[in-house]
Design a protein around this motif. Structure first.
Motif, PDB file in Angstrom:
ATOM      1  N   VAL A   1       0.871  -1.178   0.000  1.00  0.00           N
ATOM      2  CA  VAL A   1       0.000   0.000   0.000  1.00  0.00           C
ATOM      3  C   VAL A   1       0.906   1.226   0.000  1.00  0.00           C
ATOM      4  CG1 VAL A   1      -1.856   1.258   1.139  1.00  0.00           C
ATOM      5  CG2 VAL A   1      -1.749  -1.236   1.337  1.00  0.00           C
ATOM      6  N   GLY A   2       0.763   2.061  -1.010  1.00  0.00           N
ATOM      7  CA  GLY A   2       1.618   3.238  -1.101  1.00  0.00           C
ATOM      8  C   GLY A   2       1.441   3.934  -2.434  1.00  0.00           C
ATOM      9  N   VAL A   3       2.457   4.704  -2.813  1.00  0.00           N
ATOM     10  CA  VAL A   3       2.426   5.396  -4.093  1.00  0.00           C
ATOM     11  C   VAL A   3       2.669   4.382  -5.202  1.00  0.00           C
ATOM     12  CG1 VAL A   3       3.433   7.242  -5.477  1.00  0.00           C
ATOM     13  CG2 VAL A   3       3.248   7.518  -3.008  1.00  0.00           C
ATOM     14  N   LEU A   4       1.825   4.412  -6.212  1.00  0.00           N
ATOM     15  CA  LEU A   4       1.840   3.389  -7.262  1.00  0.00           C
ATOM     16  C   LEU A   4       2.609   3.911  -8.471  1.00  0.00           C
ATOM     17  CD1 LEU A   4      -1.924   2.377  -6.907  1.00  0.00           C
ATOM     18  CD2 LEU A   4       0.062   1.360  -5.763  1.00  0.00           C
ATOM     19  N   VAL A   5       3.921   3.664  -8.453  1.00  0.00           N
ATOM     20  CA  VAL A   5       4.799   4.124  -9.525  1.00  0.00           C
ATOM     21  C   VAL A   5       5.631   2.955 -10.040  1.00  0.00           C
ATOM     22  CG1 VAL A   5       4.901   6.529  -8.787  1.00  0.00           C
ATOM     23  CG2 VAL A   5       6.518   4.877  -7.826  1.00  0.00           C
ATOM     24  N   GLU A   6       6.267   3.159 -11.182  1.00  0.00           N
ATOM     25  CA  GLU A   6       6.965   2.076 -11.877  1.00  0.00           C
ATOM     26  C   GLU A   6       8.239   1.618 -11.175  1.00  0.00           C
ATOM     27  OE1 GLU A   6       7.534   3.684 -15.748  1.00  0.00           O
ATOM     28  OE2 GLU A   6       5.476   3.301 -16.412  1.00  0.00           O
ATOM     29  N   THR A   7       8.797   2.433 -10.296  1.00  0.00           N
ATOM     30  CA  THR A   7      10.087   2.096  -9.687  1.00  0.00           C
ATOM     31  C   THR A   7       9.975   1.188  -8.465  1.00  0.00           C
ATOM     32  OG1 THR A   7       9.974   4.174  -8.440  1.00  0.00           O
ATOM     33  CG2 THR A   7      11.221   4.192 -10.507  1.00  0.00           C
ATOM     34  N   HIS A   8       8.789   0.660  -8.155  1.00  0.00           N
ATOM     35  CA  HIS A   8       8.610  -0.170  -6.970  1.00  0.00           C
ATOM     36  C   HIS A   8       8.334  -1.639  -7.307  1.00  0.00           C
ATOM     37  CE1 HIS A   8       7.422   3.567  -4.353  1.00  0.00           C
ATOM     38  NE2 HIS A   8       8.678   3.585  -4.770  1.00  0.00           N
TER      39      HIS A   8
ATOM     40  N   ILE B   1      -3.131  -4.823  -3.177  1.00  0.00           N
ATOM     41  CA  ILE B   1      -2.524  -3.531  -3.492  1.00  0.00           C
ATOM     42  C   ILE B   1      -3.484  -2.392  -3.139  1.00  0.00           C
ATOM     43  CG2 ILE B   1      -1.371  -2.169  -5.297  1.00  0.00           C
ATOM     44  CD1 ILE B   1      -1.450  -4.839  -6.998  1.00  0.00           C
ATOM     45  N   GLY B   2      -2.928  -1.372  -2.501  1.00  0.00           N
ATOM     46  CA  GLY B   2      -3.695  -0.162  -2.237  1.00  0.00           C
ATOM     47  C   GLY B   2      -2.828   1.051  -2.502  1.00  0.00           C
ATOM     48  N   GLY B   3      -3.468   2.195  -2.689  1.00  0.00           N
ATOM     49  CA  GLY B   3      -2.704   3.423  -2.889  1.00  0.00           C
ATOM     50  C   GLY B   3      -3.182   4.211  -4.085  1.00  0.00           C
ATOM     51  N   PHE B   4      -2.312   5.127  -4.536  1.00  0.00           N
ATOM     52  CA  PHE B   4      -2.658   6.003  -5.650  1.00  0.00           C
ATOM     53  C   PHE B   4      -1.389   6.331  -6.421  1.00  0.00           C
ATOM     54  CE2 PHE B   4      -1.674   8.476  -1.902  1.00  0.00           C
ATOM     55  CZ  PHE B   4      -0.825   9.464  -2.368  1.00  0.00           C
ATOM     56  N   GLY B   5      -1.566   6.743  -7.671  1.00  0.00           N
ATOM     57  CA  GLY B   5      -0.412   7.108  -8.485  1.00  0.00           C
ATOM     58  C   GLY B   5      -0.599   6.717  -9.935  1.00  0.00           C
ATOM     59  N   MET B   6       0.492   6.775 -10.681  1.00  0.00           N
ATOM     60  CA  MET B   6       0.446   6.605 -12.137  1.00  0.00           C
ATOM     61  C   MET B   6      -0.055   5.237 -12.583  1.00  0.00           C
ATOM     62  SD  MET B   6       4.028   8.486 -13.139  1.00  0.00           S
ATOM     63  CE  MET B   6       3.754   8.350 -14.909  1.00  0.00           C
ATOM     64  N   LEU B   7       0.118   4.218 -11.743  1.00  0.00           N
ATOM     65  CA  LEU B   7      -0.232   2.859 -12.151  1.00  0.00           C
ATOM     66  C   LEU B   7      -1.647   2.434 -11.756  1.00  0.00           C
ATOM     67  CD1 LEU B   7       3.074   0.916 -11.315  1.00  0.00           C
ATOM     68  CD2 LEU B   7       2.300   1.728 -13.542  1.00  0.00           C
ATOM     69  N   GLU B   8      -2.439   3.349 -11.245  1.00  0.00           N
ATOM     70  CA  GLU B   8      -3.779   2.978 -10.769  1.00  0.00           C
ATOM     71  C   GLU B   8      -4.606   2.251 -11.825  1.00  0.00           C
ATOM     72  OE1 GLU B   8      -6.180   5.719  -8.259  1.00  0.00           O
ATOM     73  OE2 GLU B   8      -4.423   7.021  -8.418  1.00  0.00           O
TER      74      GLU B   8
ATOM     75  N   LYS C   1      -7.210   4.034  -2.870  1.00  0.00           N
ATOM     76  CA  LYS C   1      -6.653   4.848  -1.792  1.00  0.00           C
ATOM     77  C   LYS C   1      -7.292   4.457  -0.466  1.00  0.00           C
ATOM     78  CE  LYS C   1      -5.639   9.754  -1.065  1.00  0.00           C
ATOM     79  NZ  LYS C   1      -5.907  11.106  -1.597  1.00  0.00           N
ATOM     80  N   LEU C   2      -6.462   4.229   0.566  1.00  0.00           N
ATOM     81  CA  LEU C   2      -6.968   3.755   1.852  1.00  0.00           C
ATOM     82  C   LEU C   2      -6.609   4.710   2.983  1.00  0.00           C
ATOM     83  CD1 LEU C   2      -5.930  -0.015   1.643  1.00  0.00           C
ATOM     84  CD2 LEU C   2      -8.250   0.883   1.455  1.00  0.00           C
ATOM     85  N   PRO C   3      -7.505   4.946   3.940  1.00  0.00           N
ATOM     86  CA  PRO C   3      -7.123   5.624   5.173  1.00  0.00           C
ATOM     87  C   PRO C   3      -6.056   4.803   5.884  1.00  0.00           C
ATOM     88  CG  PRO C   3      -9.507   5.434   4.989  1.00  0.00           C
ATOM     89  CD  PRO C   3      -8.925   4.583   3.911  1.00  0.00           C
ATOM     90  N   TYR C   4      -5.256   5.453   6.716  1.00  0.00           N
ATOM     91  CA  TYR C   4      -4.108   4.758   7.302  1.00  0.00           C
ATOM     92  C   TYR C   4      -4.523   3.580   8.181  1.00  0.00           C
ATOM     93  CZ  TYR C   4       0.645   4.129   8.942  1.00  0.00           C
ATOM     94  OH  TYR C   4       1.889   3.610   9.209  1.00  0.00           O
TER      95      TYR C   4
END
Length: 381
Positions: free
Chosen positions: A209-216, A236-243, A261-264
């Motif tokens: 769960v986090g920022v959804l980018v290609e480098t992870h 998988i949870g989160g937000f970003g370019m790969l949503e 996107k999830l609350p903490y």
């Protein structure tokens, strides 16, 4: 009552470092205002209330559409607009705060100027060192020099691990404090159940769960799990370019689940119901060699074995304490690492015990909160 403004270049919905600092300060008797950047919509500003465990903070958000993960050049114009509005707010409200606590370079440049102009105390909180975490090209030496000048002029500089002292070598901070971005809460018995009802109890559940980018390496994990539907699931949870990509793959593969996107609190609930956590960053990126992923701290608090890339963040701590596995940042390294950790399932309970001991001794939020209280108390002297 001392008044503090915390500034972050995201919407703070959620943002654990800001929210934990705000809650700690409210609990210590400070009046807290948070300023954030909403990148989803265009509007001048919106005022609302940020509800925290021990009280509430006022929050001001500036709405300027931009993309997470688009980089320095892709977001330059929106960033400059955000900084302009931030500068205006700090000027118009200069009587309403005593201390400016700015997170990262994209807020600190304006904050440092305002602190000097309006004679306020200034705390520079570096979560990611800008020159090493953005593709700046020929501008890198200039940005680094400017960043060092902000560090040198700040009343306090906060770094997120002791390792980062090497990263800012050459600067001359007046006071330097390490505040690890570790969780400040356990998963409560009343926490909402987030794990999909379609999840199979017998399968090994990998979670990110986090920022959804290609480098992870998110795409590589999806591909690996997709090829092994009888053994693994990927949550998988989160937000970003790969949503959009992830949502599509969740439709395609019955063992890939996307929660958005999830609350903490929900993030911790989902991670607690899974088996393995990942914190995979490309070591070619300078900043990743010093990274302090939330996932590491969440894993040791929850007692979940973790997979991390070699030569990044806390890879040495994982190996020394035998609480997971470190892998080469490659598809082959990833797949071998997941398989190897899966084969050690009978060791997971012992790993969890070591992780909890490590968390309580070195990384608990109780320890970090005391450091925040102490540095703020020292500012008042």
């Amino acid at each position: 009552m001392k008044k503090v403004v915390l500034i972050r270049s995201n919407p703070v919905s959620p943002d654990p470092p800001v929210e934990k600092a705000a809650n700690t300060l409210i609990k210590s008797g400070y009046k807290v205002t948070v300023i954030g950047w909403d990148r989803d919509r265009d509007y001048y500003s919106e005022n609302s209330t940020l509800e925290l465990a021990d009280g509430c903070a006022d929050i001001v958000r500036f709405g300027i559409k931009a993309s997470f993960g688009a980089g320095f050049r892709g977001n330059l114009k929106p960033l400059l607009t955000f900084q302009k509005r931030l500068k205006e707010w700090l000027g118009k409200n200069s009587e309403n705060y005593d201390i400016i606590h700015a997170f990262d370079f994209d807020t600190a440049a304006v904050a440092s100027f305002a602190a000097k102009k309006y004679k306020k105390k200034f705390i520079y909180h570096i979560l990611d060192f800008y020159a090493d975490s953005h593709n700046l090209g020929k501008l890198r030496p200039l940005i680094k020099k400017f960043d060092f000048s902000i560090i040198n002029n700040a009343d306090v500089t906060i770094i997120c691990t002791e390792k980062r002292k090497k990263q800012i070598r050459g600067s001359k901070p007046k006071k330097l404090v390490a505040i690890h971005n570790t969780p400040d809460c356990k998963v409560s018995e009343n926490a909402p159940r987030v794990l999909s009802e379609k999840s199979c109890p017998d399968k090994i559940k990998i979670v990110y769960v986090g920022v959804l980018v290609e480098t992870h390496m998110i795409e590589d994990i999806i591909e690996f799990v997709g090829k092994n539907p009888d053994k693994y699931e990927f949550h998988i949870g989160g937000f970003g370019m790969l949503e959009s990509y992830i949502a599509q793959k969740a439709e395609e593969y019955p063992n890939v689940f996307f929660y958005g996107k999830l609350p903490y609190e929900n993030t911790l609930s989902l991670e607690n119901d899974c088996d393995l956590m990942v914190a995979l960053y490309d070591p070619v990126v300078r900043n990743h060699r010093y990274c302090a992923p939330n996932k590491f701290y969440e894993a040791i608090m929850l007692g979940k074995p973790i997979i991390m890339a070699n030569n990044t963040g806390f890879d040495d701590i994982i190996r020394e304490n035998n609480i997971g596995i470190t892998v080469d940042f490659s598809k082959q390294g990833l797949e071998s690492g997941i398989s190897a950790l899966a084969e050690r399932r009978n060791e997971w309970a012992e790993m969890a015990e070591r992780e909890n001991a490590l968390y309580n001794k070195q990384f608990s939020w109780r320890i970090m909160a005391q450091r925040i209280k102490r540095l703020y108390k020292d500012l008042d002297r």
